[in-house]
Design a protein around this motif. Sequence first.
Motif, PDB file in Angstrom:
ATOM      1  N   GLU A  30       0.827  -1.205   0.000  1.00 55.06           N
ATOM      2  CA  GLU A  30       0.000   0.000   0.000  1.00 55.06           C
ATOM      3  C   GLU A  30       0.865   1.261   0.000  1.00 55.06           C
ATOM      4  OE1 GLU A  30      -3.540   2.123   2.610  1.00 55.06           O
ATOM      5  OE2 GLU A  30      -2.769   0.174   3.245  1.00 55.06           O
ATOM      6  N   THR A  31       1.989   1.209   0.687  1.00 53.52           N
ATOM      7  CA  THR A  31       2.906   2.356   0.719  1.00 53.52           C
ATOM      8  C   THR A  31       3.375   2.704  -0.687  1.00 53.52           C
ATOM      9  OG1 THR A  31       3.666   1.726   2.909  1.00 53.52           O
ATOM     10  CG2 THR A  31       5.086   3.215   1.670  1.00 53.52           C
ATOM     11  N   TYR A  32       3.744   1.693  -1.458  1.00 55.23           N
ATOM     12  CA  TYR A  32       4.230   1.929  -2.821  1.00 55.23           C
ATOM     13  C   TYR A  32       3.127   2.459  -3.732  1.00 55.23           C
ATOM     14  CZ  TYR A  32       8.350  -0.445  -1.164  1.00 55.23           C
ATOM     15  OH  TYR A  32       9.470  -0.779  -0.446  1.00 55.23           O
ATOM     16  N   LEU A  33       1.895   2.035  -3.492  1.00 53.01           N
ATOM     17  CA  LEU A  33       0.781   2.567  -4.281  1.00 53.01           C
ATOM     18  C   LEU A  33       0.582   4.061  -3.992  1.00 53.01           C
ATOM     19  CD1 LEU A  33      -1.768  -0.376  -3.982  1.00 53.01           C
ATOM     20  CD2 LEU A  33      -0.405   0.265  -5.980  1.00 53.01           C
ATOM     21  N   TRP A  34       0.696   4.446  -2.722  1.00 54.22           N
ATOM     22  CA  TRP A  34       0.592   5.870  -2.384  1.00 54.22           C
ATOM     23  C   TRP A  34       1.740   6.659  -2.990  1.00 54.22           C
ATOM     24  CZ3 TRP A  34      -3.729   7.957  -1.355  1.00 54.22           C
ATOM     25  CH2 TRP A  34      -4.707   7.297  -0.620  1.00 54.22           C
ATOM     26  N   TYR A  35       2.945   6.087  -2.984  1.00 52.95           N
ATOM     27  CA  TYR A  35       4.071   6.779  -3.621  1.00 52.95           C
ATOM     28  C   TYR A  35       3.860   6.884  -5.131  1.00 52.95           C
ATOM     29  CZ  TYR A  35       6.853   6.884   0.656  1.00 52.95           C
ATOM     30  OH  TYR A  35       7.311   7.148   1.918  1.00 52.95           O
ATOM     31  N   GLY A  36       3.242   5.884  -5.736  1.00 54.45           N
ATOM     32  CA  GLY A  36       2.905   5.961  -7.166  1.00 54.45           C
ATOM     33  C   GLY A  36       1.906   7.081  -7.426  1.00 54.45           C
TER      34      GLY A  36
END
Length: 108
Positions: A30-36
């Motif tokens: 989920e963290t990487y999706l927010w960074y995306g």
Amino acid sequence: MNWLLLILGGIFETAFAMCLGKAKESSGTETYLWYGGFLACLIISMLLLIKATQTLPIGTAYAVWTGIGAVGSVIIGIFIFKEPATFWRIFFLFTLVSSIIGLKYVSS
């Protein structure tokens, strides 16, 4: 039309700030999706700023763009991240909004 693009760019600036806050609160994939989301909003915001500055004065456009981002980030902080809404925060938010409106009206 370019003022509308500039306002939309400022909204995307607020969105990329929100994505950073959400990434800080999340974990795993989920963290990487927010960074995306952050990167996507950043690119869109910058492209809209670039387009708006083709006809608007750069100083005014940049001040309005960052002002919208700042005001939006504080509002997101208050309503989504439960940051305090003290008198002084609201007062200075109001003065910032007044300054942004003033810059728009004194720019040709």
